[in-house]
Design an enzyme around this catalytic site. Sequence first.
Site, short mmCIF file in Angstrom:
data_model
loop_
_atom_site.label_atom_id
_atom_site.label_comp_id
_atom_site.label_asym_id
_atom_site.label_seq_id
_atom_site.Cartn_x
_atom_site.Cartn_y
_atom_site.Cartn_z
N CYS A 120 14.19 40.52 -29.29
CA CYS A 120 14.96 40.19 -28.23
C CYS A 120 14.95 38.73 -28.63
O CYS A 120 14.02 37.99 -29.10
CB CYS A 120 14.78 40.50 -26.81
SG CYS A 120 15.15 39.55 -26.05
N CYS B 294 17.62 43.20 -19.93
CA CYS B 294 17.34 42.19 -20.58
C CYS B 294 19.35 41.23 -20.99
O CYS B 294 20.11 42.58 -21.56
CB CYS B 294 16.83 42.16 -21.63
SG CYS B 294 16.71 40.41 -22.68
N TYR C 260 -4.35 2.82 8.40
CA TYR C 260 -3.46 1.59 8.12
C TYR C 260 -3.79 0.32 9.71
O TYR C 260 -2.40 -0.32 8.69
CB TYR C 260 -2.30 2.17 7.18
CG TYR C 260 -1.30 3.47 8.72
CD1 TYR C 260 -0.16 2.31 9.44
CD2 TYR C 260 -1.01 4.39 8.21
CE1 TYR C 260 -0.05 2.78 10.34
CE2 TYR C 260 -0.35 4.64 9.00
CZ TYR C 260 0.03 4.38 10.33
OH TYR C 260 1.33 5.32 10.85
N ASP D 211 3.37 10.44 3.29
CA ASP D 211 4.21 10.63 3.42
C ASP D 211 3.73 12.33 4.90
O ASP D 211 3.26 13.50 4.15
CB ASP D 211 4.77 12.24 2.75
CG ASP D 211 6.16 12.53 3.68
OD1 ASP D 211 6.69 11.94 4.23
OD2 ASP D 211 7.02 13.16 2.43
N LYS E 111 11.34 2.25 -0.29
CA LYS E 111 11.09 4.13 -0.37
C LYS E 111 11.60 4.52 -2.37
O LYS E 111 12.29 3.81 -2.16
CB LYS E 111 12.37 4.44 0.96
CG LYS E 111 11.69 4.70 2.26
CD LYS E 111 11.26 5.79 2.53
CE LYS E 111 11.02 7.15 2.74
NZ LYS E 111 11.99 7.49 3.64
N CYS F 218 11.18 41.66 -20.52
CA CYS F 218 12.15 42.88 -22.00
C CYS F 218 10.06 42.69 -22.40
O CYS F 218 10.24 42.19 -23.49
CB CYS F 218 12.86 41.31 -22.29
SG CYS F 218 13.48 42.02 -24.04
N LYS G 89 2.71 4.43 1.03
CA LYS G 89 3.51 5.13 1.89
C LYS G 89 3.91 6.46 2.09
O LYS G 89 3.40 7.69 0.74
CB LYS G 89 4.60 4.77 2.45
CG LYS G 89 5.61 5.53 3.92
CD LYS G 89 6.57 4.72 4.14
CE LYS G 89 7.74 5.08 5.30
NZ LYS G 89 7.47 6.17 5.14
N CYS H 74 19.25 41.40 -24.91
CA CYS H 74 19.61 42.17 -25.87
C CYS H 74 19.72 44.45 -24.93
O CYS H 74 19.85 44.42 -25.42
CB CYS H 74 18.40 42.21 -26.57
SG CYS H 74 17.32 42.50 -25.88
N GLU I 293 0.84 -1.17 -0.02
CA GLU I 293 -0.22 0.37 0.21
C GLU I 293 1.07 1.35 -0.41
O GLU I 293 1.72 1.62 0.11
CB GLU I 293 -0.86 0.08 1.18
CG GLU I 293 0.08 0.15 2.56
CD GLU I 293 -0.84 -0.52 3.03
OE1 GLU I 293 -1.66 -0.94 3.76
OE2 GLU I 293 -0.99 0.41 4.71
S1 IVH Z 1 2.11 0.73 9.43
C1 IVH Z 1 4.91 -0.69 12.78
N1 IVH Z 1 1.56 1.55 6.53
O1 IVH Z 1 5.61 5.98 8.09
C2 IVH Z 1 4.64 0.48 11.90
N2 IVH Z 1 2.87 3.20 7.88
O2 IVH Z 1 8.15 5.22 8.51
C3 IVH Z 1 3.47 0.13 11.16
N3 IVH Z 1 3.25 5.70 7.15
O3 IVH Z 1 5.69 5.55 11.73
C4 IVH Z 1 2.87 1.03 9.84
N4 IVH Z 1 1.77 5.29 5.10
O4 IVH Z 1 3.72 6.86 10.03
C5 IVH Z 1 2.63 2.01 7.68
N5 IVH Z 1 0.62 2.78 4.75
C6 IVH Z 1 0.75 3.14 6.10
C7 IVH Z 1 1.80 3.93 6.35
C8 IVH Z 1 3.01 3.97 7.33
C9 IVH Z 1 2.75 6.02 6.39
C10 IVH Z 1 4.32 6.16 8.25
C11 IVH Z 1 3.89 5.58 9.39
C12 IVH Z 1 4.73 5.21 10.03
C13 IVH Z 1 6.60 5.57 9.37
C14 IVH Z 1 7.52 4.74 9.30
#
Ligand code: IVH
Length: 671
Positions: A435, A412, A229, A117, A318, A430, A115, A415, A113
């Site tokens: 030019c 500019c 999550y 941010d 990552k 400009c 991740k 020119c 799934e």
């Molecule tokens: S599962 C035991 N699922 O990523 C930790 N984390 O660097 C289980 N995060 O602290 C985390 N999306 O804040 C999980 N789909 C996702 C996530 C997710 C973002 C973050 C979360 C975690 C950090 C780890």
Amino acid sequence: MENIRKEIDALKKRIEYHNQRYYTLDDPEISDANYDKLFQRLLKLEKQHPELESTGSPTRKVGAGPKGGFLPVEHGSPMLSLENCFDHQQVLDFDKRVRKFLGDTMPVSYTVEPKIDGLAVELIYENGALRVASTRGDGRVGENVTRNIKTILNVPLQLTTRKKSLPVPDLLEVRGEVYMDMAAFETLNRKRAANNETLFANPRNAAAGSLRQLDSRITAKRPLDMFCYGVGNAQDLPFETHWDLMISLQQWGLRVNRPHIHICDTPDDVVKSCRLLEETRKDFPYEIDGAVIKVNRLDLQSRLGLKSRSPRWAMAYKFAPSQETTTVLGIHVQVGRTGALTPVAHLEPVALGGVLVSRATLHNQEEIDRKDVRQGDRVIVQRAGDVIPEVVKTVLSQRTGKEIKFVMPEACPVCGSGTLKKPGEVVARCPNINCPAQVRGSLRHFVSKGGMKIDGLGDKVIFKLMDKGLVKDESDLYTLTRKDLLSLENIKEKAATNLLGAIEGSKTPTLARFIYALGIRHVGEFTAALLADHFKDIKALENADQEVLSAIEGIGPQTAESLFSFFTDTQNTALIDRLLAAGIRPVVGSSKPPDSPAAGKIFVLTGSLPTIKRSEAKETITQKGGRVGSSVSRNTDYLVAGEAPGSKLQKARELGTSILDEAQFLELLGA
Ligand code: IVH
């Protein structure tokens, strides 16, 4: 050995420092990618020299301490971090480790799934009611942000069940990520810029900064979202898999990222899903910085257990970084097709999202002043999707005092004409339409894919043709001879033949393409198609007066004015005559406007938009083939809501109409 100990100590100090900046102050000084590099280096040294590893290492801890001002909340079970990996082989290695640990020969099924941010939070529901919400903090104790979390619209205050067989548990420790989507982040930063407030470096900092407000009225004004999550007490719940758990959370009213959770039965499928998420990363409306891979079966998760900082049953893959830290080697000014002067930072090259980047736009002087970017500075640069890389912020703590301030030239740089700034505009221009930089930009636009589509006429060839005096404007392209082309460096027979063929082949563009190729301000492909459809002849368009132009549905006053002033300039009409004399015969007919997501859609506007006028918004909608309605009904496709929206917002919510803020609206329309 002494050197290694010193390096480990230095790395620990640096990581602790950056943990503070990131977790406690929400104001990081280095890119996530550089942080990951420090972290991976420390991990490696500690692994190679276990005898030097001490208990206090940041590789064994999660996050950082609280910010102050919040009450502490002890988590029922630790909120851990994830181990990171950076390539597909490491994903396969993770699967091998999992199976080896379990000692089973059976394949293991995983979920993959996005991740997100943002920042991790825990929500405690007792008998279905939201009691406490906290940040992750150091993993053991977090900050009580209950009042703030309660302002997030999609966090339910009360869980209910949509299935009798699935009662809401007495105690539920839900975990998830609070984030701000990109459009909301940009709108927020634009507002902050207008108020001279410091900008957030990225959506994650904006989300963290917004959630960790002592005054929850401020949080309420920030558009935060949350995806759940996982849970802290999975062992107490009657589910077999992570997937089942996610579905149940959704049944109870919690928001999960269901369409993007993939079940993968083989390690190859896991790699494929990670790849898919990475490839589609730019299509997400929020930032994702990786893929999270989890063992799907909850009994296997508990057998695998936890390490000090992360569970053994999950791994983060990552993505290649989209933000990096680098040095500004110089600041140069570029002059575009419309004469706009844009300062550009020349950078020490860095890899961003898999591409080597050596320039980043600085937009204009105001932007440079706000970010205080100087030659020699260390800066964080980013590249989001396909957009031009930009400087996010300057790392002030690394200033040496030798950095050089940038001042926009008054003339500019190409020119030498004195530059002008229209009242109310931030961009210096400009004014000389002859030019060479403007001519080059116009030529580039003229031959581009949406215009005359002349293949093989790239920047370099255009530059050489201009340099030799062979091409002064667009019409000169049509008098070029083989001899002319062969006189250019690196152009041989074959290239010359191809180019001449492409130029000849461009002589019968559709009228729409021809109009677009002229490069009239505010006339994009869609408007050009609209005009072609209406006038069917370039001369008829040329002679139309402003009232006739603005009476056309889809042409607003701004565009009408721009068209009128373009065609009253005899330099432009003379150029059109030369092009026609050179044998260009625009074809009328197949000029159906290109598809736009707004085409055929009905928009309603409410409240005042932060940066554009209502009239401009209306004009853009009609230009793109949409319609503007006055009230929200079942036929309304989008409500564009600004500040202080009226009752239309409530109506749209009731009807489930899509609601857009200004940034989302502009993004949808590609404006
Ligand atoms: S599962 C035991 N699922 O990523 C930790 N984390 O660097 C289980 N995060 O602290 C985390 N999306 O804040 C999980 N789909 C996702 C996530 C997710 C973002 C973050 C979360 C975690 C950090 C780890």
